[in-house]
Design a protein around this motif. Structure first.
Motif, mmCIF file in Angstrom:
data_model
loop_
_atom_site.group_PDB
_atom_site.id
_atom_site.type_symbol
_atom_site.label_atom_id
_atom_site.label_comp_id
_atom_site.label_asym_id
_atom_site.label_seq_id
_atom_site.Cartn_x
_atom_site.Cartn_y
_atom_site.Cartn_z
ATOM 1 N N SER A 1 4.728 -41.799 -21.795
ATOM 2 C CA SER A 1 4.412 -40.233 -21.675
ATOM 3 C C SER A 1 2.800 -40.205 -22.360
ATOM 4 N N ALA A 2 2.120 -39.428 -22.059
ATOM 5 C CA ALA A 2 0.819 -38.955 -22.761
ATOM 6 C C ALA A 2 1.040 -38.728 -24.292
ATOM 7 N N ALA A 3 1.995 -38.004 -24.353
ATOM 8 C CA ALA A 3 2.311 -37.448 -25.790
ATOM 9 C C ALA A 3 2.636 -38.470 -26.656
ATOM 10 N N LEU A 4 3.532 -39.425 -26.195
ATOM 11 C CA LEU A 4 3.903 -40.683 -26.967
ATOM 12 C C LEU A 4 2.882 -41.734 -27.338
ATOM 13 N N ASN A 5 2.108 -41.715 -26.148
ATOM 14 C CA ASN A 5 0.828 -42.652 -26.211
ATOM 15 C C ASN A 5 -0.160 -42.216 -27.103
ATOM 16 N N ASN A 6 -0.461 -41.031 -27.101
ATOM 17 C CA ASN A 6 -1.323 -40.337 -28.139
ATOM 18 C C ASN A 6 -0.668 -40.317 -29.726
ATOM 19 N N ASP B 1 -0.868 -43.013 -34.993
ATOM 20 C CA ASP B 1 -0.174 -43.477 -36.242
ATOM 21 C C ASP B 1 0.015 -45.291 -36.193
ATOM 22 N N ILE B 2 -0.082 -45.791 -35.176
ATOM 23 C CA ILE B 2 0.121 -47.323 -35.098
ATOM 24 C C ILE B 2 -1.337 -47.756 -34.678
ATOM 25 N N GLY B 3 -2.075 -47.275 -33.840
ATOM 26 C CA GLY B 3 -3.407 -47.913 -33.423
ATOM 27 C C GLY B 3 -3.559 -47.705 -31.974
ATOM 28 N N ASP B 4 -2.606 -48.674 -31.384
ATOM 29 C CA ASP B 4 -2.637 -48.738 -29.656
ATOM 30 C C ASP B 4 -1.414 -49.362 -29.185
ATOM 31 N N MET B 5 -0.985 -49.529 -27.940
ATOM 32 C CA MET B 5 0.167 -50.199 -27.777
ATOM 33 C C MET B 5 0.172 -51.684 -27.979
ATOM 34 N N ASP B 6 -1.001 -52.256 -28.105
ATOM 35 C CA ASP B 6 -0.602 -53.710 -28.516
ATOM 36 C C ASP B 6 -0.775 -54.051 -29.791
ATOM 37 N N LYS B 7 -1.098 -53.096 -30.605
ATOM 38 C CA LYS B 7 -0.573 -53.175 -32.280
ATOM 39 C C LYS B 7 0.817 -52.727 -32.410
ATOM 40 N N LEU B 8 1.327 -51.827 -31.431
ATOM 41 C CA LEU B 8 2.787 -51.590 -31.612
ATOM 42 C C LEU B 8 3.612 -52.856 -31.312
ATOM 43 N N GLU B 9 3.079 -53.553 -30.116
ATOM 44 C CA GLU B 9 3.943 -54.720 -29.857
ATOM 45 C C GLU B 9 3.765 -55.743 -30.996
ATOM 46 N N ASP B 10 2.680 -55.881 -31.656
ATOM 47 C CA ASP B 10 2.456 -56.894 -32.491
ATOM 48 C C ASP B 10 3.393 -56.584 -33.946
ATOM 49 N N GLN B 11 3.479 -55.180 -34.151
ATOM 50 C CA GLN B 11 4.157 -54.509 -35.406
ATOM 51 C C GLN B 11 5.745 -54.806 -35.044
ATOM 52 N N MET B 12 6.131 -54.660 -33.897
ATOM 53 C CA MET B 12 7.432 -54.591 -33.605
ATOM 54 C C MET B 12 7.950 -55.957 -33.590
ATOM 55 N N TRP C 1 12.721 -51.474 -35.368
ATOM 56 C CA TRP C 1 12.636 -50.193 -34.840
ATOM 57 C C TRP C 1 11.363 -49.487 -34.766
ATOM 58 N N LEU C 2 11.119 -48.668 -33.648
ATOM 59 C CA LEU C 2 9.977 -47.626 -33.904
ATOM 60 C C LEU C 2 10.751 -46.549 -34.092
ATOM 61 N N SER C 3 10.353 -45.438 -35.208
ATOM 62 C CA SER C 3 11.213 -44.343 -35.550
ATOM 63 C C SER C 3 10.188 -43.191 -35.711
ATOM 64 N N LEU C 4 10.637 -42.182 -35.676
ATOM 65 C CA LEU C 4 9.868 -41.049 -36.241
ATOM 66 C C LEU C 4 10.320 -40.652 -37.784
ATOM 67 N N LYS D 1 5.836 -38.783 -38.180
ATOM 68 C CA LYS D 1 4.867 -40.123 -37.799
ATOM 69 C C LYS D 1 5.655 -41.112 -37.530
ATOM 70 N N LEU D 2 5.176 -41.895 -36.349
ATOM 71 C CA LEU D 2 5.612 -43.158 -35.822
ATOM 72 C C LEU D 2 5.678 -44.184 -36.919
ATOM 73 N N HIS D 3 6.764 -44.935 -37.086
ATOM 74 C CA HIS D 3 6.689 -46.144 -38.184
ATOM 75 C C HIS D 3 7.400 -47.330 -37.682
ATOM 76 N N VAL D 4 7.101 -48.285 -37.907
ATOM 77 C CA VAL D 4 7.963 -49.649 -37.511
ATOM 78 C C VAL D 4 8.348 -50.348 -38.754
ATOM 79 N N CYS D 5 9.896 -50.425 -38.512
ATOM 80 C CA CYS D 5 10.598 -51.188 -39.741
ATOM 81 C C CYS D 5 11.499 -52.047 -38.913
#
Ligand code: MN3
Length: 207
Positions: free
Chosen positions: A98-103, A108-119, A133-136, A140-144
């Motif tokens: 969704s646009a909201a989650l993408n924003n 919080d993470i950078g972009d979808m590629d950075k999210l993939e890297d962090q996950m 995990w990706l959690s709120l 704030k969104l956070h990977v752990c």
């Protein structure tokens, strides 16, 4: 009374082929997940107040669980919560974030590629069995990552995406190649479901 039940999969066991194989899906859903539920229900027998909670609320309130069953509830309740979220965020269909989650990801993470890297980094860095995990967390969104069947609910945050890195999740097809399994998993993430979970998580953490 058995309170918790196995959620139905929204797709056939072979629907995620070739990324996640049918035998793994069937054993993982009907044997592993079911076993967590059975042990959780047995542990909670006679605890009517705890049985009345949602699995998410039970995980957030482990401090209310009697000491003699706390470890069993943590491990098997975690197993139930984590796998329920895992199935819900998988899909054979092409889905869009969704646009909201993408924003929020961009912020919080950078972009979808950075999210993939962090996950992937979190999932590969998890020694032994566990989850990434990706959690709120406080808006704030956070990977752990977490060991065993622990999850972000236990720390008061709300997971919206999780990947199982127990060997039972990938060993039949990928053996020791956890990175290959992660790359395959990423292709079958249901971004529509993750977006819905993000929306729900925001209402939970606003109050
Ligand atoms: Mn599993």
């Amino acid at each position: 009374m058995s309170q918790f039940t196995l959620p139905k999969l929204e797709f056939a066991f072979d629907a995620l082929e070739p990324h996640i194989d049918a035998v793994t899906m069937e054993i993982h859903h009907t044997k592993h997940h079911q076993a967590y539920i059975d042990k959780l229900n047995t542990a909670l027998e006679g605890q009517s107040e705890l049985e009345a909670l949602s699995i998410e609320d039970l995980m957030t309130n482990l401090d209310q669980v009697p000491m003699e069953i706390e470890t069993t509830v943590r491990n098997n309740g975690g197993g139930h919560a984590n796998h329920s979220l895992f199935w819900r965020t998988l899909s054979p269909k092409k889905t869009k974030v969704s646009a909201a989650l993408n924003n929020q990801i961009n912020k919080d993470i950078g972009d979808m590629d950075k999210l993939e890297d962090q996950m992937f980094e979190a999932a590969l860095g998890q020694f032994g069995s566990g989850w990434a995990w990706l959690s709120l967390e406080q808006g704030k969104l956070h990977v752990c990552s977490t060991p065993n069947q622990d999850n972000p609910f236990m720390k008061g945050s709300v997971p919206i995406l999780g990947v199982d890195v127990w060997e039972h999740a990938y060993y039949l097809k990928y053996q020791n190649k956890r990175a290959d399994y992660l790359a395959a998993w990423w292709k079958v993430v249901d971004w529509q479901a993750v977006s819905e979970l993000f929306e729900q998580a925001q209402t939970k953490t606003l109050t």
